[in-house]
Write a protein that holds these residues in place. Structure first.
Motif, PDB file in Angstrom:
ATOM      1  N   UNK A 197      95.730 -59.038  13.825  1.00 28.58           N
ATOM      2  CA  UNK A 197      94.971 -58.578  14.987  1.00 28.58           C
ATOM      3  C   UNK A 197      93.815 -59.551  15.223  1.00 28.58           C
ATOM      4  N   UNK A 198      93.384 -59.617  16.496  1.00 26.72           N
ATOM      5  CA  UNK A 198      92.274 -60.514  16.804  1.00 26.72           C
ATOM      6  C   UNK A 198      92.663 -61.975  16.879  1.00 26.72           C
ATOM      7  N   UNK A 199      93.971 -62.251  16.963  1.00 25.17           N
ATOM      8  CA  UNK A 199      94.419 -63.617  17.247  1.00 25.17           C
ATOM      9  C   UNK A 199      94.630 -63.715  18.766  1.00 25.17           C
ATOM     10  N   UNK A 200      95.352 -62.742  19.299  1.00 27.07           N
ATOM     11  CA  UNK A 200      95.592 -62.670  20.746  1.00 27.07           C
ATOM     12  C   UNK A 200      94.863 -61.491  21.377  1.00 27.07           C
ATOM     13  N   UNK A 216      93.181 -52.797   4.638  1.00 26.08           N
ATOM     14  CA  UNK A 216      92.495 -53.426   3.506  1.00 26.08           C
ATOM     15  C   UNK A 216      92.186 -54.886   3.794  1.00 26.08           C
ATOM     16  N   UNK A 217      92.948 -55.492   4.727  1.00 19.26           N
ATOM     17  CA  UNK A 217      92.738 -56.905   5.057  1.00 19.26           C
ATOM     18  C   UNK A 217      93.250 -57.168   6.467  1.00 19.26           C
ATOM     19  N   UNK A 218      92.668 -58.179   7.097  1.00 13.93           N
ATOM     20  CA  UNK A 218      93.050 -58.541   8.468  1.00 13.93           C
ATOM     21  C   UNK A 218      93.645 -59.944   8.460  1.00 13.93           C
ATOM     22  N   UNK A 219      94.789 -60.098   9.129  1.00 16.11           N
ATOM     23  CA  UNK A 219      95.396 -61.418   9.298  1.00 16.11           C
ATOM     24  C   UNK A 219      94.862 -62.001  10.617  1.00 16.11           C
TER      25      UNK A 219
END
Ligand SMILES: [Zn+2]
Length: 317
Positions: A197-200, A216-219
């Motif tokens: 999330x937060x790439x596009x 737990x983590x964002x890619x």
């Protein structure tokens, strides 16, 4: 600091890539069928693959490149198993000692049953165990119908081979909320929860995805810099963001490595790590990412070592 910190800092300052490759590091954002070197695939399949552009003009052209030049050689059982093993060999050469690598649900189509697929992943994991901790990740496309894949994903989770789950693909498609039950089950079984999330999509989408899926983590997550409130949230929640700088440039998410928002995120106090995404397409290993960011002055060597240690802390998180 760990026992390797001084050597890592020295390796960056002297641009000694062999020294850097000998230092333990992690890759927490990479994809199983696109993490081998293109040259390895060319040798194995006895083909020539035209090199991809440094920057893909559109996302469609990026997908089209994969479909035209990679998938015909990899989208079957032996192809998948080659990709996975070659990716792990590449990671070992790069000094990656812990890798969270997503395996897309589509790979199950190459096997008679989920149990066959699980057995193969397990045997590859065991074979490479002396050299690398391979933590298989369930890769779920957000374009899929969550209820239709529920039984399959539960079977994978129940195998206890997988230690994390990642929701990805077109960030503007589908509803994150549809995957809430799947993620809740994964959490109840001890898996780490991750999503692209937060790439596009926007900074507010990052906040919503974190809240709905209890990540737990964002890619990626790089668009958080558009909203100070979201940056504050990520800082206070201590959720790590697994960033892939070269991928972001190649897909025109940022205009250059030297202007990458990872600097702003780091300065804000957000936990960031540096990862490869798809080496087959972007030609940058984790070590090469560190070296490039140092060369461009985005971070100094001590800061990059701190970021390397952020990754190592994730191994048992
Ligand atoms: Zn990715």
């Amino acid at each position: 600091m760990d026992v390797f910190s001084n050597q890592f800092i020295e390796g960056l300052q002297t641009e000694d890539i062999d020294l850097l490759r000998s230092i333990p590091k992690t890759d927490l954002h990479c994809h199983g069928s696109l993490s081998m070197r293109r040259s390895a695939l060319e040798n194995w399949a006895n083909i020539e693959i035209p090199p991809p552009p440094a920057v893909y003009p559109t996302f469609y052209e990026f997908i089209n490149y994969i479909r035209t030049h990679i998938h015909p050689h990899t989208d079957y059982r032996e192809g998948f198993e080659f990709c996975l093993q070659s990716a792990l060999e590449q990671a070992i050469q790069d000094g990656v000692h812990y890798v969270e690598m997503s395996l897309d649900l589509k790979f199950l189509e190459f096997y008679e049953s989920p149990a066959d697929f699980i057995q193969i992943v397990y045997s590859i994991q065991q074979r490479f165990k002396p050299q690398i901790h391979f933590a298989p990740e369930i890769g779920v496309k957000r374009t899929l119908n969550a209820s239709q894949i529920e039984d399959l994903v539960h079977e994978l989770i129940n195998s206890k081979i997988f230690t994390s789950i990642d929701l990805y693909d077109d960030e503007l498609a589908g509803e994150v909320r549809d995957f809430k039950n799947l993620f809740e089950y994964a959490r109840s079984m001890g898996l780490k929860l991750k999503a692209h999330t937060g790439e596009y999509n926007s900074a507010s989408s990052i906040a919503q995805t974190v809240e709905i899926l209890e990540l737990d983590a964002i890619q990626h997550g790089i668009n958080c810099v558009q909203d100070e409130g979201v940056m504050n949230l990520l800082k206070s929640s201590k959720i790590p963001l697994h960033i892939c700088p070269t991928s972001n440039v190649a897909l025109k998410r940022v205009d250059s490595l030297s202007n990458h928002p990872i600097r702003k995120m780091y300065d804000h106090g957000i936990i960031v790590t540096i990862n490869s995404d798809d080496i087959t397409l972007f030609d940058h290993s984790v070590t090469e990412e560190y070296l490039a960011l140092h060369r461009l002055g985005v971070f100094n060597a001590s800061e990059l070592n701190e970021i390397r240690l952020n990754g190592i802390l994730q191994e048992n998180a």
